[in-house]
Design a protein around this motif. Structure first.
Motif, mmCIF file in Angstrom:
data_model
loop_
_atom_site.group_PDB
_atom_site.id
_atom_site.type_symbol
_atom_site.label_atom_id
_atom_site.label_comp_id
_atom_site.label_asym_id
_atom_site.label_seq_id
_atom_site.Cartn_x
_atom_site.Cartn_y
_atom_site.Cartn_z
ATOM 1 N N PRO A 1 46.301 27.100 45.485
ATOM 2 C CA PRO A 1 46.483 27.409 44.062
ATOM 3 C C PRO A 1 45.279 27.081 43.181
ATOM 4 C CG PRO A 1 48.483 26.479 44.949
ATOM 5 C CD PRO A 1 47.467 26.393 46.044
ATOM 6 N N LYS A 2 44.631 25.941 43.451
ATOM 7 C CA LYS A 2 43.482 25.573 42.630
ATOM 8 C C LYS A 2 42.407 26.650 42.702
ATOM 9 C CE LYS A 2 39.886 22.032 42.064
ATOM 10 N NZ LYS A 2 39.298 20.786 42.609
ATOM 11 N N TYR A 3 42.098 27.127 43.925
ATOM 12 C CA TYR A 3 41.072 28.155 44.082
ATOM 13 C C TYR A 3 41.524 29.484 43.475
ATOM 14 C CZ TYR A 3 37.994 31.647 46.019
ATOM 15 O OH TYR A 3 37.125 32.708 46.140
ATOM 16 N N LYS A 4 42.769 29.862 43.710
ATOM 17 C CA LYS A 4 43.279 31.136 43.189
ATOM 18 C C LYS A 4 43.218 31.161 41.664
ATOM 19 C CE LYS A 4 46.937 32.948 45.220
ATOM 20 N NZ LYS A 4 48.272 33.054 45.862
ATOM 21 N N ASN A 5 43.496 30.020 41.050
ATOM 22 C CA ASN A 5 43.421 29.939 39.594
ATOM 23 C C ASN A 5 41.976 30.094 39.113
ATOM 24 O OD1 ASN A 5 44.492 29.358 36.925
ATOM 25 N ND2 ASN A 5 43.488 27.364 37.110
ATOM 26 N N GLU A 6 41.046 29.412 39.796
ATOM 27 C CA GLU A 6 39.629 29.547 39.443
ATOM 28 C C GLU A 6 39.136 30.969 39.676
ATOM 29 O OE1 GLU A 6 36.895 25.759 39.642
ATOM 30 O OE2 GLU A 6 37.714 26.176 41.616
ATOM 31 N N ASP A 7 39.569 31.572 40.779
ATOM 32 C CA ASP A 7 39.149 32.930 41.118
ATOM 33 C C ASP A 7 39.605 33.913 40.037
ATOM 34 O OD1 ASP A 7 37.916 34.774 42.962
ATOM 35 O OD2 ASP A 7 39.940 35.489 43.439
ATOM 36 N N ARG A 8 40.829 33.761 39.590
ATOM 37 C CA ARG A 8 41.360 34.644 38.547
ATOM 38 C C ARG A 8 40.561 34.488 37.250
ATOM 39 N NH1 ARG A 8 45.996 33.042 39.019
ATOM 40 N NH2 ARG A 8 46.122 31.518 37.322
ATOM 41 N N LYS A 9 40.230 33.243 36.907
ATOM 42 C CA LYS A 9 39.443 33.008 35.692
ATOM 43 C C LYS A 9 38.047 33.609 35.812
ATOM 44 C CE LYS A 9 41.731 28.753 34.131
ATOM 45 N NZ LYS A 9 41.598 27.293 33.931
ATOM 46 N N MET A 10 37.437 33.514 37.002
ATOM 47 C CA MET A 10 36.105 34.076 37.212
ATOM 48 C C MET A 10 36.119 35.594 37.076
ATOM 49 S SD MET A 10 34.212 31.875 40.200
ATOM 50 C CE MET A 10 35.464 32.214 41.442
ATOM 51 N N ILE A 11 37.148 36.232 37.615
ATOM 52 C CA ILE A 11 37.252 37.694 37.516
ATOM 53 C C ILE A 11 37.399 38.105 36.054
ATOM 54 C CG2 ILE A 11 38.712 39.693 38.047
ATOM 55 C CD1 ILE A 11 39.309 38.345 40.760
ATOM 56 N N LEU B 1 34.712 40.345 33.917
ATOM 57 C CA LEU B 1 35.095 41.592 33.256
ATOM 58 C C LEU B 1 34.761 41.547 31.766
ATOM 59 C CD1 LEU B 1 38.519 42.248 35.028
ATOM 60 C CD2 LEU B 1 36.403 43.564 35.320
ATOM 61 N N GLU B 2 34.946 40.392 31.155
ATOM 62 C CA GLU B 2 34.602 40.236 29.731
ATOM 63 C C GLU B 2 33.105 40.417 29.508
ATOM 64 O OE1 GLU B 2 36.022 36.453 28.456
ATOM 65 O OE2 GLU B 2 38.139 36.985 28.690
ATOM 66 N N LEU B 3 32.308 39.839 30.412
ATOM 67 C CA LEU B 3 30.854 39.977 30.292
ATOM 68 C C LEU B 3 30.420 41.430 30.466
ATOM 69 C CD1 LEU B 3 29.625 36.800 32.204
ATOM 70 C CD2 LEU B 3 29.316 37.283 29.771
ATOM 71 N N LEU B 4 31.026 42.119 31.397
ATOM 72 C CA LEU B 4 30.693 43.533 31.599
ATOM 73 C C LEU B 4 31.069 44.366 30.378
ATOM 74 C CD1 LEU B 4 31.648 44.087 35.346
ATOM 75 C CD2 LEU B 4 29.368 43.817 34.360
ATOM 76 N N GLU B 5 32.146 43.998 29.734
ATOM 77 C CA GLU B 5 32.537 44.678 28.490
ATOM 78 C C GLU B 5 31.489 44.437 27.412
ATOM 79 O OE1 GLU B 5 34.712 46.979 25.912
ATOM 80 O OE2 GLU B 5 35.353 46.574 27.982
ATOM 81 N N ALA C 1 23.846 40.091 32.247
ATOM 82 C CA ALA C 1 25.251 39.669 32.374
ATOM 83 C C ALA C 1 25.399 38.624 33.466
ATOM 84 C CB ALA C 1 26.143 40.878 32.676
ATOM 85 N N ARG C 2 24.705 38.813 34.571
ATOM 86 C CA ARG C 2 24.762 37.848 35.670
ATOM 87 C C ARG C 2 24.186 36.504 35.235
ATOM 88 N NH1 ARG C 2 21.786 39.409 41.176
ATOM 89 N NH2 ARG C 2 20.002 38.948 39.854
ATOM 90 N N ALA C 3 23.121 36.525 34.453
ATOM 91 C CA ALA C 3 22.550 35.279 33.936
ATOM 92 C C ALA C 3 23.530 34.593 32.985
ATOM 93 C CB ALA C 3 21.225 35.563 33.226
#
Length: 256
Positions: free
Chosen positions: A119-129, A133-137, A163-165
């Protein structure tokens, strides 16, 4: 408030001195440019600040801390991000994956938690995605998120690299010739974009750039290099009227 300071940083390669005694001060929230003819040592200065090269002499301080001997990944983690003169994207990966990779710099889950998708990783993964997506917007690439980065036009590849930076959560962003290869419309858009990300992300920006339209349009201060030496420093107006800068760019005749 001072965010970055260099004290006489010097880089020698054998008998060649690429940069000599470079003293730089960046204050929080500024946009500062480093200009000079090709081969003047500008990217070498960037490489010393970001840990790619260890200065032969001198010190680099970020927010008062000596970072001179830190490796690049630790310097990035401390809050300094950069782009490169030659775009360095993961060309076979999607636009979204390029940004996601940068997000992993600050991940707190360990390998065990990631492999088992706890769960800890899945939560972090969701936040990263979501963050990616916000940065790409923000950079105008949300419609291309599933495309290979290599398929993007040149100007959009530059935006993706920025965006990557930004995904590394920087306070100081170094841009190495961000307008290189862009047409006039792309250059104009980039100028506005740099101002926008400075304000929205509360960044300090230090950039190398040859497009004087960009430099004079957004820089508050400018440093000028020639043969690895700082020959001028001042406001855009002061630099435009500096005879030594004019000679470095245009040259002078022997009998002038």
């Amino acid at each position: 408030m001072e965010i970055l300071k260099t004290n006489n940083i010097t880089m020698q390669f054998g008998g060649l001195t690429a940069v000599k005694d470079f003293n730089l001060t960046l204050n929080k929230g500024e946009i500062v440019a480093l200009i000079g003819p090709n081969g003047a040592g500008k990217t070498t200065a960037f490489n010393m600040i970001t840990g790619v090269y260890k200065p032969t002499k001198g010190k680099v301080f970020y927010k008062g801390n000596d970072i001179t001997q830190l490796p690049p990944h630790q310097i990035t983690k401390s809050g300094i991000a950069r782009t490169f003169q030659n775009i360095r994207l993961f060309k076979d990966l999607s636009v979204l994956d390029n940004v996601l990779i940068a997000n992993h710099l600050h991940i707190k889950s360990n390998v065990f938690e990631a492999l088992l998708r706890l769960p800890k990783y899945k939560n972090e993964d969701r936040k990263m995605i979501n963050k990616s997506l916000e940065l790409l917007e923000i950079v105008g690439l949300s419609d291309e998120k599933n495309e290979k980065s290599s398929s993007l036009p040149y100007g959009k590849q530059r935006r993706l690299e920025i965006a990557r930076a930004l995904a590394t959560n920087p306070e100081l962003l170094l841009l190495d010739e961000p307008a290189a290869g862009m047409n006039p419309k792309e250059t104009e858009d980039l100028t506005r974009f740099i101002k926008t990300i400075r304000d929205d992300f509360k960044l300090t920006i230090f950039m190398i750039e040859h497009h004087m339209q960009v430099v004079m349009g957004i820089s508050e201060r400018i440093y000028v290099f020639d043969y690895g030496i700082t020959i001028a420093h001042g406001s855009p107006k002061e630099i435009q009227n500096n005879q030594r800068v004019i000679e470095a760019y245009l040259g002078v005749e022997d009998n002038a």
